[in-house]
Design a protein around this motif. Structure first.
Motif, PDB file in Angstrom:
ATOM      1  N   HIS A  54      44.949  60.543  44.926  1.00 14.08           N
ATOM      2  CA  HIS A  54      43.725  59.987  44.361  1.00 14.08           C
ATOM      3  C   HIS A  54      43.625  58.567  44.894  1.00 14.08           C
ATOM      4  CE1 HIS A  54      41.384  58.555  40.554  1.00 14.08           C
ATOM      5  NE2 HIS A  54      40.665  58.488  41.652  1.00 14.08           N
ATOM      6  N   MET A  78      37.667  57.756  54.134  1.00 13.88           N
ATOM      7  CA  MET A  78      37.774  59.147  53.695  1.00 13.88           C
ATOM      8  C   MET A  78      37.429  60.134  54.805  1.00 13.88           C
ATOM      9  SD  MET A  78      39.206  59.363  50.910  1.00 13.88           S
ATOM     10  CE  MET A  78      39.141  61.129  51.093  1.00 13.88           C
ATOM     11  N   TYR A 108      38.496  61.102  45.904  1.00 14.32           N
ATOM     12  CA  TYR A 108      37.898  59.777  46.076  1.00 14.32           C
ATOM     13  C   TYR A 108      36.648  59.699  45.217  1.00 14.32           C
ATOM     14  CZ  TYR A 108      36.437  55.487  48.499  1.00 14.32           C
ATOM     15  OH  TYR A 108      36.073  54.193  48.793  1.00 14.32           O
TER      16      TYR A 108
END
Length: 657
Positions: free
Chosen positions: A290, A298, A314
């Motif tokens: 996380h 990302m 995310y």
């Protein structure tokens, strides 16, 4: 010959960064240093004497990476830092950090790096790779989870303490633990307070003329850290890396995944983040991450082939950058992790108006490219018990005059602020906690439960306990007995979700009858069947899941579910859709069931049979039949499977008439 005399140096290689062992047993040092000063390695040999300086000019430089190989050292011989001129630099790639081994106490003001010299036997370790649709996350703080004496573990507040609690986690039914920051960080922080006014300075002096500035504990750890090293003070032994690996291995043996939280401030380079994630997957067999921070790459992480089976969470997943051709992943490992579920559901729970459209969207949401993580509470904000016990935050103990923490909690104290003995208030609070758990566990996304919520742990109204290393944050395991009935309810609700695939489908439900079975996979109802009032004043909804759209054991159809959500303070009739011939709706859960009163001896009186709601058949002979649901409660009904023998007898009687 001394260790110093045995050391020989050679040119090194730039990767991997940090310290690694070469095939011929040498130690390779690789460091990215932006300096014009002389730089090199500082070797601390068993903490004795002046450190040995090994200048990088004896090695070589590739780009901005200095690299040097050393012969004649073993992992137990030394600790190390880098130097650049007069600056001492702790290696951000260090596998172990020394100097902060004891929680809340700096052992050495100068942190030093080290390497993991011991090997670890992973045996037949395999990642569980639990699909997101089947996952139930459990968020915990390594120290706070077992630090309280009531935890009953041998090594309280450690990785090993979590390992000792694996039987409890299995019984609860969760599939993954999510650890709050567990890489090395310095928890002691000296406050930077504004200059006091004359009156404030006088008041402080009158209270304690000799008072000195004291450090504050950063209990949570959301700050820049040493991302390649597990936190030393969370280990029960002097081998934090080995203890962390033992925890991962034991969790995997129990079928439980381990998810790590990492917070990356804007100053952390994006390429470095990728290296961190790769490292924990390869070295520690971590199952997912996380990621927190505003500059987390990302798209880069999500398209890294090595992370294709690693869960990545995310705040908002940039699917457009990840899936350029709009393809669907073979293994859905990405998920958005934000408060979009929390606020509508809390508003609905407390009875706010105009919540229903958002709530129905949250219950249904399950995108094909990236899942969603749902939660009613998180590490920040109220715990579940506080959510139904406080209208406002009570953060005075944080020393910031109650100015810290969010003012938007969407909470309701059920008629009394804080602790109370009023039975009616306590019953309502418990019912609201059950309602909250069912709102979470009957939604189609991936649920996340915060540790302690399942047995009613309270932070005393503190919605920002980031600096509280005490009973405010340490789970009180005595509550598992005191609130055993609620814990039992949560275990039942978790098991219900896991046993029925229609409640956690891998794909988003369509609300269409694509099987031509006479019923869509998902449908909404209200006081009339097949018709839901979405007026802003409406606070009720009946949701039906048709079991024919999900298979149990990949063979038989699941049962159908009708879930009546009544967050109004008044009772309402819910119309029940007709079922196939021979089937009937059976009530399996009703959060309105009252606790039995206590007898004169203080023991609970037994429930009267007529008040029991479980397995109670509802009238369903045709459209228009209904079930009356009390205010602020949720009722779950399941379709019964007709008994083949009874069905045959009924047909025989029909023929003979």
């Amino acid at each position: 010959m001394t260790v110093r005399q045995q050391i020989k140096t050679y040119p090194g290689v730039p990767y991997p960064m940090g310290v690694s062992v070469t095939a011929d047993g040498r130690l390779n040092f690789a460091a990215a240093l932006h300096t014009k000063e002389e730089c090199g390695v500082l070797l601390y040999l068993n903490d004795r004497g002046t450190p040995v300086r090994l200048p990088f000019h004896m090695g070589k430089k590739v780009g901005n990476i200095y690299c040097l190989q050393v012969e004649g050292l073993t992992g137990s011989d030394f600790k190390y830092n880098y130097y650049a001129g007069d600056e001492i630099i702790t290696d951000p790639y260090a596998a172990i950090i020394y100097g902060n081994e004891k929680w809340g106490r700096r052992v050495d003001p100068a942190l030093k790096g080290g390497i993991c010299s011991e090997s670890f036997d992973w045996g037949e370790d395999r990642p569980p790779m639990t699909p997101l649709s089947d996952s139930i996350l459990y968020l915990l703080h390594v120290r706070g989870f077992t630090r309280h004496v009531s935890s009953g573990v041998k090594n309280r507040g450690t990785y090993d303490g979590i390992r000792e609690k694996i039987p409890y986690l299995k019984e609860l039914g969760i599939t993954a633990v999510e650890l709050m920051p567990s890489c090395e960080f310095v928890e002691l922080e000296w406050e930077k307070r504004p200059e006091p006014t004359m009156e404030e300075a006088k008041r402080r002096y009158m209270e304690d003329p000799e008072a000195e500035e004291t450090p504050r504990i950063n209990y949570w750890g959301y700050k820049e850290g040493y991302y390649f090293a597990p936190k030393y003070s969370y280990a029960a032994t002097d081998h934090p890396a080995e203890e962390f690996k033992s925890l991962v291995k034991a969790l995997h043996e129990a079928g439980i995944e381990l998810i790590m939280q990492f917070y990356f401030p804007p100053s952390v380079k994006q390429a470095y983040i990728l290296e961190v994630i790769r490292y924990w997957v390869l070295e520690y067999h971590v199952d997912g991450f996380h990621l927190l921070g505003v500059r987390v790459p990302m798209a880069l992480l999500a398209t890294e082939p090595m992370l294709g089976n690693t869960k990545l969470f995310y705040e908002d997943m940039p699917c457009g950058d990840i899936y350029e051709n709009n393809e669907t992943p073979v293994y859905k490992n990405l998920a958005s992790y934000n408060d979009s579920f929390l606020y509508p559901m809390r508003g609905f729970l407390k009875g706010d108006e105009n919540m229903l459209p958002s709530v129905l969207s949250c219950l249904k949401k399950n995108p094909s490219q990236a899942g969603v993580i749902n939660y009613m509470t998180n590490y920040s904000g109220f715990s579940l018990a506080d959510l139904v016990s406080y209208d406002g935050k009570h953060n005075e103990a944080n020393g910031e005059d109650n100015r810290d923490g969010s003012d938007s909690n969407f909470s309701w104290n059920c008629g009394f602020e804080g602790k109370t003995r009023r039975k009616a208030v306590l019953r309502l609070r418990k019912r609201q906690m059950k309602n909250a758990m069912l709102l979470l566990l009957t939604a189609q996304g991936t649920p996340m439960i915060v540790s302690g919520d399942e047995f009613g742990f309270s932070h005393g109204g503190n919605n920002n306990p980031y600096c509280q290393d005490n009973a405010v944050n340490w789970l009180d395991w005595r509550l598992t007995e005191e609130n055993r009935d609620f814990l039992t309810f949560v275990k039942w609700a978790v098991a219900l979700r896991r046993e029925h695939p229609i409640l956690h489908c891998p794909e988003e439900l369509t609300m269409l009858d694509y099987l031509s079975c006479g019923c869509p996979d998902l449908s909404y109802h209200g006081e009339e069947a097949w018709k839901l009032n979405t007026d802003r004043q409406n606070r009720i909804a009946g949701v039906m899941y048709c079991g024919r759209y999900a298979k149990k054991n990949r063979k038989e159809n699941d049962e159908s579910f009708y879930i009546a959500y009544n967050m109004h303070w008044e009772e309402h009739d819910f119309a029940l859709p007709a079922l196939p011939e021979g089937c009937s709706w059976v009530r399996i859960c009703d959060t309105f069931e009252e606790e039995p009163e206590k007898n004169g001896d203080g023991k609970k009186a037994e429930k009267k049979p007529e008040k029991k709601a479980a397995a109670k058949p509802e009238e369903t002979a045709g459209e228009g039949r209904s079930t009356r649901v009390p205010g602020r409660s949720i009722r779950i009904l399941i379709s019964s499977v007709p008994d083949p023998q009874k069905k045959a007898d009924r047909k025989g009687r029909t023929k003979g008439q």
